[in-house]
Each structure stands twice: as structure tokens, then as C-alpha cells.
Design an enzyme around this catalytic site. Structure first.
Site, short mmCIF file in Angstrom:
data_model
loop_
_atom_site.label_atom_id
_atom_site.label_comp_id
_atom_site.label_asym_id
_atom_site.label_seq_id
_atom_site.Cartn_x
_atom_site.Cartn_y
_atom_site.Cartn_z
N HIS A 263 0.84 -1.21 0.00
CA HIS A 263 0.00 0.00 0.00
C HIS A 263 0.87 1.26 0.00
O HIS A 263 0.70 2.15 -0.84
CB HIS A 263 -0.90 -0.03 1.24
CG HIS A 263 -1.85 1.12 1.35
ND1 HIS A 263 -3.15 1.06 0.93
CD2 HIS A 263 -1.68 2.38 1.84
CE1 HIS A 263 -3.75 2.23 1.15
NE2 HIS A 263 -2.88 3.04 1.72
N GLU A 264 1.82 1.33 0.91
CA GLU A 264 2.66 2.53 1.01
C GLU A 264 3.58 2.65 -0.21
O GLU A 264 3.91 3.76 -0.64
CB GLU A 264 3.49 2.51 2.30
CG GLU A 264 2.67 2.47 3.60
CD GLU A 264 1.63 3.59 3.72
OE1 GLU A 264 1.82 4.65 3.08
OE2 GLU A 264 0.63 3.39 4.43
N HIS A 267 1.77 4.59 -2.81
CA HIS A 267 1.94 6.04 -2.58
C HIS A 267 3.34 6.50 -3.01
O HIS A 267 3.51 7.53 -3.66
CB HIS A 267 1.79 6.36 -1.08
CG HIS A 267 0.37 6.34 -0.59
ND1 HIS A 267 -0.62 7.14 -1.14
CD2 HIS A 267 -0.22 5.68 0.43
CE1 HIS A 267 -1.76 6.93 -0.49
NE2 HIS A 267 -1.55 6.06 0.48
N GLU A 293 -4.56 8.20 -2.96
CA GLU A 293 -5.08 6.96 -2.38
C GLU A 293 -5.35 5.95 -3.49
O GLU A 293 -5.21 4.74 -3.28
CB GLU A 293 -6.35 7.26 -1.57
CG GLU A 293 -6.83 6.12 -0.70
CD GLU A 293 -5.89 5.79 0.47
OE1 GLU A 293 -4.96 6.59 0.77
OE2 GLU A 293 -6.09 4.73 1.09
#
Lengths: 497, 497
Positions: A263-264, A267, A293
Site C-alpha cells: 500500500h505505502e 503512494h 489513495e
């Protein structure tokens, strides 16, 4: 020097200050010893004051007016001016005493919230939260007057430039009508399969870290311009060309850290891929929180909970932990990573139930900002909304309206970006897979280059050149709607045929 | 608000800025990915400019004049004013164009030096070093005029406030007369014992890190206000109440990292122990580089190469590496840690030969600043000095006058503090052991509290309250002389009786 060059130089200096603050913030969360908190708070406060002074420098207005009349600027430079004016309008809209009062109210409210959540005591939070809400409303009014926006839209604009509640209403009403029935159906389908037992640990931190690093590298993360570290609350932060992510490790369950790292990394890929020529300029920043997001959720939910990803990752995971057996086959792992469950806590929710948490908060914060509902009624309204949207009622406010820090910390207008991001992720992933036929097959080989190459061209390198709607239309052929997200959920969670 | 309060508040803000810079500098050396170097340089340059602007704030002169007439100040506050005036005089002494030219010359010279050292090519460095030297001389003249000091003393003052070449000459002449003969004698004594073979490794990094952490804790280092990390060049840095040290690990030889950690811990204990009430004020800073170096050398050389320390540390080391055998007995380890050898490289030197390296550099830099010797003759003069002081001649300039970065980076006046520190360490350790009879026996038990308690009261908590001579006189009964250092060397390195 031209007015544009003066502006651009000024914003490079602001970026140098923001980068310093970004690294110090990362340090505070990932490295700083506890005893340094006092000295660090002084340093951060000083740098933030200096940064604010630069952002409201009285020369900016004149430079802007002059540069906007300059006929020799490129498209990128014009877009940069549009973004500079946006940033400057917001920064100069608020009177200093409102900023100070807001900062003080937020500090007090965050402290009260920690206590209130621990004791599930909403009434003790009420006066603090009322003050924050009142000041947020005032800020919304002030910014709205400057920007020609309604109060809620003015708050939303901080996180989602150009976003409008009216559009979000339509998107969320569509989803809200779809999800309760869909969730029932998906849970029923899931109930016909046996629930997987937990994978046998322990999973040593060092092995997890190596696995995370290997997957990050496969995704295209550039370790020469970033780091992976540990913090209590995982985040992506740092500075230009220094994009650092964090995770936390649980030796009984490696999946949390792994999915968190993915997830990170989503980003971080966006941040690392921003246009190099405008890295420190407003037009070189990420487009907004929903697009940001979308990049994390595209990696975590669309790409890395796909059967293709698990086909690649299953042997990598087995090797990382010296594991074997039927639980570690790709199909079994895929089933595990697409389990869904109704729950009270937003941050623990899966992609099917998450939107309900967000829609609830969005509707409530809009009503509260509009003063259409007394704040004292929040717990009741929360529980009613949970029943409507998710079919469950929290047994207490700690598991209900006290769970998130966003409202106490003044983050009104932030929540909708989570689900806008999930929908955007689905629409972008679908477009990427159509445009790059090797995107999904590539993932099955651990080759993310086709997917990430498309994202780089269509999203990362565009920075804030276009408004969000135009960015998405250029990339996918149309503005955001719920259809692709719904189709994605149906394909993944309902029995085929 | 009183003038003193205005000054004090202003220096608290400067401290907040220095702390931010300190953490970012630590990050640059210990954490930063290589690709971030450009953005970081911009941030550091911006913060340093802002810090300099604060340091030369035009209000400071008036505040100082007014506060110095304030009859109601405490002794600490008066001492703070003295230090503020010292800092302010230096900061305002240099014209801005000299600062800029110096910074530019240093950058170019450091680059040229890296190349010149790699190729042992002094002539290629000469023009760059000549420019740095010329600007250092100009800076010395400007600061000297402001402070009423000679040119070399004005440069020395940046590192050793109140230091005077005339006093250093006497101390170093004393040592220079003593050391060549003493070194002969000590080497002869050492030659009568067999040289120890290297300890059998490998020594895993994690085991070394744990050992270092354990020894740091025993020494009294406060991990709630600091960290231990890794960097290419070990250092002690960070911020107020956030004193971070670094080391580097060699898996074939754990002693380098261990002794390095002890050395930096000596610096860190001083920084952590500075007076809490004046932490951000000039009077709350460490007294100067010679006292600072005395604290690292007191721990590394005086305390932790003593037989008492090895009595405590030998079993701790054996446990750390699962080692055993005669080489790991306290006596054998002590012999190992007190081996001496003549060498070309300062940073590799032991405590007996180190002063020769420093005295050489001190004499040369003084002559160069005074323009009493052409810079082109440096290599010849260097080699002649090495022969006189140490009896060996470097085979090339990379092992000679090109080995240190101090001169290329504009650090003229720094070198003498190393050996002043070694002498101060001996004098302080001797006084501590007399005042606290349990200091040495405590070390043998791993209990550093008696020693560190004395240092805390007599050195750490005094900050810059007194000038260096007075600090030392109050702690040891007299100003610095070479006698205790010489007695220490004789006791440790010459056969008893």
C-alpha cells in the site's frame, strides 16, 4: 528576472523548507527517542512558522498578477501558475487569529480524544470537538468566500482540489444503494467455502523485512531515493527524491506488514515518479488525496490481491519463510487475501465493506459542518448509519464514532478521498490493463513494468498539470463513476456465472 | 520584556533551528539515500542561511548592551551574556562576501582534495588549498580585529574559546621534547613481549551492536535521549536531548567499533549532561573542543583501556561472541588494547604516538597562517617534521600531508584541540580518581557511576559557565599542564620499577 521566475524560485525555497520538515516529521515518527519530543516540537513549530511566512509573502500577489499576463509561458508553467494561485488563495484566506485558535483547539481536542476513546466516553470529548467543529466551519466560510465555494467544498478543497460534494453525493449514493445487498451476497458465497486457519508462524521480522524489500523492488520502488523503516502508524513521507515508507511487523502474521508495505509503496511510486523538472513546484505535486489513495489501493487491492500476483508471490513467500504445504499455494493464499467481514473499525475493513465506513463519515461530517445536526447526536446518528449501511451496531463509541483521529485533529473533508481513491484505483487499473495487455500477465511473472510504465506516463509524471477530472478523463476516457469499481467487486467476490 | 529575556528567547529560537539542522545532518550521514543529496543540500543551505540571519539579527547589539548593564542578573545569566557576546562578535566580524567566497573555495578544495589524496598528487591541490588558506587568513584578520586577537588565535577561538597559541606552544614543546625518547623506550619494552595474534572472528554485526549498547548503558548513556546507528565516519551529533552517535562495524575485528563507540559515548555523555536550564543558550553549550575531546578520550583512553575496565569487560566480551581461551582473559585483552606503533596516519595512531601527529600539524598551520612558510613547501616540511617527531618518513603525500580533510575544509586552528584534549583527559581522570576513590574500583565492577557522577558535577553541568582554564582549575586544582599525561603514559607503557 521575470515574475514567473521569481515565483518559481520562491516556491523552490518553500520546497526546501517542506523537505526539511518532511524529514524531521519522518524522524519524529520512525527514529526519534522519546526524550527528544520537547526539543523537536520547538524545531517543528519554528520551521512551520517560517514556512507559513514564505507562503504568504506579500510579494506573491503581485508576482502572480504579473505572471498571469505573461504570454510566453508554456502549458506547464500556466498550470503551475493556476496551482500557485490555488495554494496562495487558501494560505492567505485565513486570518492569523483563526489559524492560532484552530491549532490550539486541535491540540486540546486530540488529547481529550485519546482519553475519550480509551474510556469510550463521547460526552467528555463533546466540548472540545464542538470547538474544533466551530473553527473548521469558520475556516470553511473564510476559504469558501475566497474561492467561491460552499463551506464543505472549501474544506474538501484542501485534500481534493476541485472536488465538489454534489458530485460525491451522486457517486456515494450509487455505491450506498449497491453495497448492502452486494455484501450479503458476497458473504453468502464466502460462507460456502471453509474459512482458512491462520498460517503457522512465527515469521521473523528480518525475513519479513527482506520479503517486503523484494516486493518493493519488484513493484519498481527506487531505494536510491527512499527507505523502508518501522513506525507505530505506517505512512509514506520524507521529501522530494527521498520518499520513505514505514511499516510495523507482527511475528504471528506477516500479511499485515506485507500488504501495508505494498500500500505505502503505491503512494511512494507516485511520489518518486512526480515530474523531475517541477519537483518543488506546486504543479509538480501529486494531484490530490483521492488520486494519491488510488495509487496505494491500485497496488494493494487491484494488483496485489489478484490471482496473478499470488501466482508470482506464493513461491516468493514460501522461500522467505521456508514454508510449504497446501496453505501456501497461490490459490489458497488468494482466497485468504480476499476474505471479507463486516466490522466496526474502518482501518481493519476490507475493500467491500470499507466504503460503508467512509460514506457514513462523509454524510455525518457534511451535516455537522452545515449545522444540520447537533454534535451531541453524533453517536446516535453514527450507530443508525452503521445499521443502515453495514447492518451492524457498535457496542460502544470507542468502536463507533470515537475510533478515528480525523475530526479531533481538524481533518474535516478528508474522509471521502478514501473511497474516491478506491473507485479511481479500479477505473485506472482497468484502463491500464486494456491499454497494456501485458500488465496482468506481467504481474504473474513479478514484472510490474508494463503496469507501472502506464501509471508513470498517465499519472505520476502529470503531477498537478490537469484538474483531477481531466487527469482521469485523459487516462481512462471518462470522469470517475462507480461502475468499474462495482464490476471489480462483482468479479472478485461473487461466484462466476 | 527585559533585554536579557529578549536575548534568551532569541537564542532559544536559534537553538530550535540548530537542532533541526543537527538532526538533518545526522540523517545525511546515517540514513539518507544517495539520490536525495541534491534536495538535502538545498534544505541545509536554506536553514543555514536562516540560522545565520538569526545570529546577526540587528537587535542583538542593543539587547546585549542593555542586558550587560542589568544589575539583577544571576552568575549564570552573566556568563550567558559573556558567551552571547562572544558568539555575536564572531558572527558579525566577517563580511558576507568573505563568508560566501570561503564557502565556495572550501567546496572546490574538498573536491580537489579527494582526487589529490587518491592520486597522492599535492601539486594538483596546491592552488585550491592556497585559496582556502588566503581566505582563512583574511577571516582570522577580521575576527582578530573584532576580538583583539592575533590571526591564529582568532581562528583557534572558533574551536577553543579563550585558547592562545602562546600557551599551546609551551605545552606542546614540553611534550615534543618528551615523546620521541619515551616512544623509543615504550616500544623497546613492548618488543620484549610477544605480539598478540588477531582474535578469531567473525564477529557478527548484531552481536557487536548488542555489546556496544551494553557498554554504552554501563557508561551511563541515556537511550531515551539518543541512538546508536551506523555511518561511514563515526560521529556524535543530533540535537538537544537527542544525542546520537554512530559507528561502523568490521566483522573481522570488533575492537574498532567497540572503542569507537566508547569514544563517541564520552562525547555524548557530555552533551546529554549539559545544564538542562540552559540547554539552548550559549552558556549551556560544551566548553570547547579540547574539553569535548577530553571527554571522549577520558572514556576511551583513560577509563576503558585500564586493567580495571578489562577486568569487567573481558567476560562481557566472551559472552557477546561465545568466545573463550587465554586470548580472552582480561590481562591479554589489556595488553592488546595498549599496543603502540609508529605509523603515518593520525586517525590510526595510539595515545603515545598521536600527539606527534598533532604537534606537527599545529606547527605547520601556524607557520602557514603567519605566512612564514610557502604552501608549496608543505610536503617537505611535513616529512621533515615526521622524521623529527616520530622518526619515520611517509613514502608519499597521501600517507603524509594529504591525509586529513581539515585544511581543505577550512578547519584551520582545530588540530591542537585533539592533544589538548588528551592532556585534559589525563588531568581530569586523575582528579576524579583522587576525589572519588571508588571511581577505578567501580569500573572494575562495570559501575561507572562514581566516575561519571564526578564528571557530571565538575564538567557536564558547568556548560560554558567558566572559561576553560577556570573550569579545569576548579575541577583539578590547576590549569592544564603536561605532567599528568606524561605520568599516565609512563605508568601504562614503561615497565614498572
Amino acid at each position: 528576472m521575470s515574475a514567473y521566475a521569481s515565483l518559481s524560485g520562491h516556491f523552490d525555497r518553500i520546497a526546501a523548507m517542506s523537505n526539511a520538515i518532511g524529514i524531521l516529521q519522518w524522524d519524529s515518527d520512525a527514529m526519534m527517542p522519546t526524550g527528544a519530543a520537547g526539543a523537536r516540537a520547538e524545531s517543528m513549530a519554528l520551521l512551520r512558522v517560517l514556512q507559513h511566512e514564505m507562503a504568504v509573502d506579500p510579494r506573491l500577489g503581485d508576482w502572480l498578477a504579473e505572471a498571469e499576463g505573461d504570454a510566453d509561458l508554456t502549458d506547464w508553467e500556466r498550470a503551475n501558475l493556476r496551482e500557485i494561485r490555488r495554494v496562495w488563495s487558501v494560505q492567505t484566506a485565513l486570518p492569523a487569529d483563526l489559524v492560532a485558535a484552530s491549532s490550539k483547539a486541535v491540540s486540546a481536542c486530540e488529547m481529550a480524544w485519546r482519553q475519550a476513546r480509551a474510556e469510550s466516553d463521547f460526552p467528555s470529548l463533546l466540548p472540545y470537538l464542538a470547538e474544533v467543529l466551530k473553527l473548521q466551519r469558520e475556516a470553511g466560510v473564510a476559504k469558501g468566500e475566497r474561492l467561491g465555494l460552499g463551506v464543505y467544498d472549501a474544506l474538501l478543497n484542501d485534500y481534493e482540489p476541485g472536488g465538489r460534494a454534489q458530485k460525491i453525493d451522486a457517486l456515494f449514493d450509487d455505491l450506498a444503494a449497491f453495497l448492502p445487498g452486494f455484501t450479503e451476497e458476497a458473504l453468502a458465497a464466502q460462507a460456502r467455502r471453509p474459512a482458512p486457519a491462520p498460517l503457522e508462524g512465527p515469521f521473523p521480522v528480518e525475513a519479513q523485512r527482506r520479503l517486503g524489500t523484494r516486493i518493493m523492488t519488484a513493484l519498481g520502488y527506487d531505494f536510491s531515493r527512499g527507505r523502508l523503516d518501522v513506525s507505530t502508524h505506517p505512512f509514506c513521507g520524507g521529501a522530494d527524491n527521498d520518499v520513505r515508507i514505514t511499516t510495523r511487523y507482527d511475528e504471528t502474521d506477516f500479511s499485515k506488514a506485507l500488504m501495508g508495505v505494498i500500500h505505502e509503496t503505491g503512494h511512494a511510486l507516485y511520489e518518486q515518479g512526480r515530474p523531475a523538472a517541477y519537483m518543488g513546484q506546486p504543479v509538480g505535486q501529486a494531484r490530490g488525496m483521492s488520486v494519491h489513495e488510488s495509487q496505494s489501493l491500485l497496488m494493494e487491492m487491484q494488483a496485489c490481491r489478484s490471482p496473478q500476483f499470488l501466482a508470482y508471490a506464493a513461491p516468493v513467500m514460501r522461500e522467505a519463510f521456508g514454508a510449504s504445504g497446501p496453505d501456501w499455494e497461490a490459490e489458497a493464499l488468494w482466497r485468504r487475501y480476499t476474505r471479507i467481514e463486516r466490522g466496526f473499525i474502518r482501518v481493519d475493513a476490507d475493500e467491500v465493506t470499507y466504503p460503508a465506513h467512509v460514506i457514513l463519515r462523509y454524510r455525518l461530517e457534511k451535516a455537522l459542518i452545515a449545522d444540520a445536526m447537533p454534535l451531541a447526536e453524533l453517536p446516535m446518528a453514527w450507530n443508525a448509519g452503521m445499521k443502515d449501511l453495514l447492518g451492524i451496531i457498535p457496542p460502544n463509541d470507542a468502536l463507533g464514532c470515537l475510533q478515528d483521529i480525523h475530526w479531533p485533529s481538524g481533518g474535516w473533508g478528508y474522509f471521502p478521498t478514501y473511497t474516491l481513491g478506491a473507485m479511481t484505483a479500479a477505473q485506472l487499473f482497468d484502463a491500464a490493463c486494456r491499454a497494456e495487455p501485458d500488465a496482468l500477465p506481467g504481474i504473474a511473472r513479478g514484472d510490474f513494468a508494463p503496469l507501472v510504465g502506464w501509471l508513470r506516463t498517465n499519472i505520476y509524471e502529470q503531477g498537478s498539470r490537469y484538474e483531477t477530472d481531466e487527469l482521469l478523463t485523459r487516462a481512462t476516457g471518462r470522469p470517475l463513476d462507480a461502475s468499474v469499481f462495482k464490476a471489480h467487486l462483482a468479479r472478485r467476490y461473487l461466484p462466476a456465472g
